[in-house]
Design a protein around this motif. Structure first.
Motif, mmCIF file in Angstrom:
data_model
loop_
_atom_site.group_PDB
_atom_site.id
_atom_site.type_symbol
_atom_site.label_atom_id
_atom_site.label_comp_id
_atom_site.label_asym_id
_atom_site.label_seq_id
_atom_site.Cartn_x
_atom_site.Cartn_y
_atom_site.Cartn_z
ATOM 1 N N ALA A 267 -0.253 -20.052 1.047
ATOM 2 C CA ALA A 267 -0.766 -18.690 1.152
ATOM 3 C C ALA A 267 0.357 -17.671 1.133
ATOM 4 O O ALA A 267 0.249 -16.611 0.495
ATOM 5 C CB ALA A 267 -1.603 -18.546 2.430
ATOM 6 N N ASN A 270 1.509 -17.093 -2.380
ATOM 7 C CA ASN A 270 0.551 -16.292 -3.143
ATOM 8 C C ASN A 270 0.577 -14.830 -2.712
ATOM 9 O O ASN A 270 0.387 -13.934 -3.542
ATOM 10 C CB ASN A 270 -0.854 -16.868 -2.973
ATOM 11 N N VAL A 271 0.803 -14.583 -1.438
ATOM 12 C CA VAL A 271 0.894 -13.200 -0.959
ATOM 13 C C VAL A 271 2.105 -12.504 -1.570
ATOM 14 O O VAL A 271 2.051 -11.327 -1.930
ATOM 15 C CB VAL A 271 0.950 -13.178 0.581
ATOM 16 N N GLN A 348 -5.022 -13.114 -6.992
ATOM 17 C CA GLN A 348 -4.180 -13.563 -5.886
ATOM 18 C C GLN A 348 -4.887 -13.434 -4.539
ATOM 19 O O GLN A 348 -4.683 -14.266 -3.653
ATOM 20 C CB GLN A 348 -2.870 -12.773 -5.867
ATOM 21 N N THR A 352 -5.408 -16.644 -2.221
ATOM 22 C CA THR A 352 -4.960 -16.642 -0.827
ATOM 23 C C THR A 352 -6.115 -16.909 0.116
ATOM 24 O O THR A 352 -5.957 -17.616 1.120
ATOM 25 C CB THR A 352 -4.290 -15.304 -0.496
#
Length: 402
Positions: A267, A270-271, A348, A352
Motif C-alpha cells: 500500500a 502504491n500511495v 492507484q 491501495t
C-alpha cells in the motif's frame, strides 16, 4: 527594536527551547521504555551465562559466554536462532584457523593480519552472514593474541555454546518480550506516517499546490524505514510467539499485524505512485475533479482507523467501510470527467484500497471484487461513454512509388 518587541522575541525563543527540551526528554524516555525489556533480557542472560560456565562447568575465565548471550539477544530481530548458529560456527572457524596457523607460524603483527584474512575468507566461502564473518575474525584475533595467557583457546567454543543457549532460553522462556507490544510500537509510526502522507497529498491536491504534494511524497519515501522496521518486528513476533508459551494468548491480536504487514508495504508503494501522479497532474495543469482529494483523504482516514482498531484488537470493520468509501468516491471521477493523470490516481486509489482490505483480513481474491463493486456504476458509465463515442478515422496517405 523596542524593549517590548525584544521581550516578546525572547519569550518566543525561550518557549521554543522549552518545547524542544520537553519533546527531547519525552523522546528519550520513550526510547528507554522501548529498550528496557531487551536490557533486562541481556543483563539476566549475561549473569546466568557466566554462572553456568564459571560456577557449574568450572571454566576459569569464560568471558565469551556472557558476550555470546548478549550478542544472541541483540542480534537482528526475527533471526535470533539463525544468528546464534552463525555465532557458534563463526567462533569455531576462527578458533580452528587461529590455532592451526599460530602453531605453524607463531604470533605477531603480520600473523594476526593473515589469520583474520583467512578466517573471513573461510566464513564467506561457507555462505555465512555478517555475524558469522565478524565472529570468525574476532575469534581468530582472540586466539592469536591470548593463546599464551588463556591456556586452551578452543574452549571458547563451549563458552559460545553456553552463552547462545542461555540467550535463547531467556528470550523464549524466562523473560520473553511481549511480541504484541513490540510489533505495535513498530506499526504505529508506520501507519501514522502513511495516514499523514495521504492527508497531506489530499490537501495539496485540493489547493493545487504541487510543492506541498512533493513534500508529502518526501515524507512517504522516508517512511520506508519505519515500514521495514514494522516488517522485521512482525517477523520477530511470529518467531517469539511460536517459541514462547507464555505469549501464546496474544496470538489472535498479533496475527492482525503479522498478516497485514506485507500488504501495508504494498500500500505504501502504491500511495507513493499516487502522489507522483498527482504532482504530474498539477504540473501539467490537468483538471482534477473535486472528488479525488476527498477520496485520498478518506483513504488516509482508513489507515488511521486501522491503527486504532488494531491497537484495540478489534475487527477492522470501520477501516473496511472507510476504504470502500474512498474507492466509491474516486469512482465518481469517471462521471465528472477525468484526464489521463486523474485516471491513474483513481486506479492507484483502487489498488491501495485493495491492499488495505487484504491487510484487514479480507481474502486475496475477494478484495478486488469488493472494490469493483464499490466503484461499480461509475466505471460502467465511463465504459458506456467510451463505447458510445464516435470513432475518429485517421487518414493515412498512400505511399506513391517513385
Amino acid at each position: 527594536m523596542t524593549d517590548a518587541g525584544a521581550q516578546r522575541r525572547l519569550a518566543a525563543v525561550l518557549a521554543e527551547v522549552h518545547g524542544r527540551s520537553r519533546s527531547g526528554a519525552g523522546a528519550g524516555w520513550s526510547r528507554i521504555r522501548a529498550a528496557f525489556g531487551l536490557a533486562m533480557q541481556a543483563g539476566v542472560a549475561a549473569g546466568i551465562a557466566w554462572f553456568v560456565a564459571h560456577d557449574l562447568i568450572g571454566r576459569p575465565a569464560p568471558f565469551f559466554a556472557p558476550i555470546a548471550a548478549v550478542i544472541t539477544l541483540a542480534s537482528s530481530v526475527g533471526q535470533r536462532a539463525r544468528r546464534t548458529v552463525e555465532l557458534v560456527v563463526g567462533v569455531a572457524i576462527g578458533i580452528g584457523i587461529g590455532d592451526a596457523l599460530i602453531l605453524l607460524i607463531g604470533s605477531g603483527a603480520w600473523q594476526i593480519g593473515l589469520v583474520v584474512v583467512l578466517a573471513i575468507l573461510v566464513a564467506a566461502a561457507v555462505g555465512g552472514g555478517t555475524p558469522l564473518v565478524v565472529q570468525s575474525a574476532s575469534s581468530a584475533v582472540l586466539v592469536a593474541t591470548l593463546t599464551s595467557t588463556t591456556g586452551l583457546p578452543w574452549t571458547r567454543f563451549f563458552d559460545a555454546l553456553v552463552g547462545g543457549g542461555v540467550g535463547l532460553t531467556v528470550m523464549t522462556l524466562l523473560l520473553p518480550l511481549n511480541p504484541l507490544t513490540v510489533v505495535r510500537r513498530a506499526a504505529d509510526p508506520a501507519l501514522e506516517a502513511m495516514a499523514d502522507g495521504l492527508h497531506a497529498v489530499a490537501r495539496g491536491l485540493q489547493a493545487a499546490d504541487a510543492d506541498a504534494v512533493r513534500e508529502a511524497l518526501a515524507q512517504l519515501r522516508s517512511a520506508e524505514a519505519t515500514f521495514a522496521a514494522f516488517a522485521q518486528a512482525a517477523t520477530a513476533a511470529r518467531e517469539n510467539v511460536a517459541f514462547a508459551p507464555a505469549r501464546w494468548r496474544v496470538r489472535g491480536a498479533l496475527s492482525q499485524y503479522v498478516e497485514g504487514a506485507a500488504e501495508l508495504t504494498y500500500a505504501l508503494r502504491n500511495v507513493r505512485v499516487l502522489a507522483r501522479r498527482v504532482i504530474t497532474a498539477l504540473d501539467d495543469k490537468e483538471g482534477m475533479p473535486a472528488c479525488l482529494p476527498t477520496a485520498i483523504a478518506l483513504l488516509g482516514d482508513a489507515v488511521g482507523l486501522l491503527r486504532e482498531e488494531w491497537s484495540r484488537a478489534a475487527e477492522p470493520e470501520a477501516t473496511r467501510e472507510r476504504a470502500l468509501r474512498a474507492a466509491a468516491e474516486a469512482g465518481r471521477a469517471y462521471d465528472e470527467g477525468v484526464g489521463f493523470s486523474g485516471s491513474v490516481v483513481v486506479a492507484q486509489v483502487r489498488t491501495t484500497v485493495t491492499d488495505l482490505l487484504r491487510a484487514t483480513g479480507v481474502e486475496h481474491g475477494q478484495a478486488p471484487r469488493l472494490v469493483r463493486r464499490a466503484v461499480g456504476r461509475h466505471a460502467r458509465n465511463q465504459a458506456a461513454r467510451r463505447n458510445a463515442a464516435p470513432r475518429r478515422r485517421i487518414f493515412v496517405p498512400r505511399r506513391r512509388d517513385a
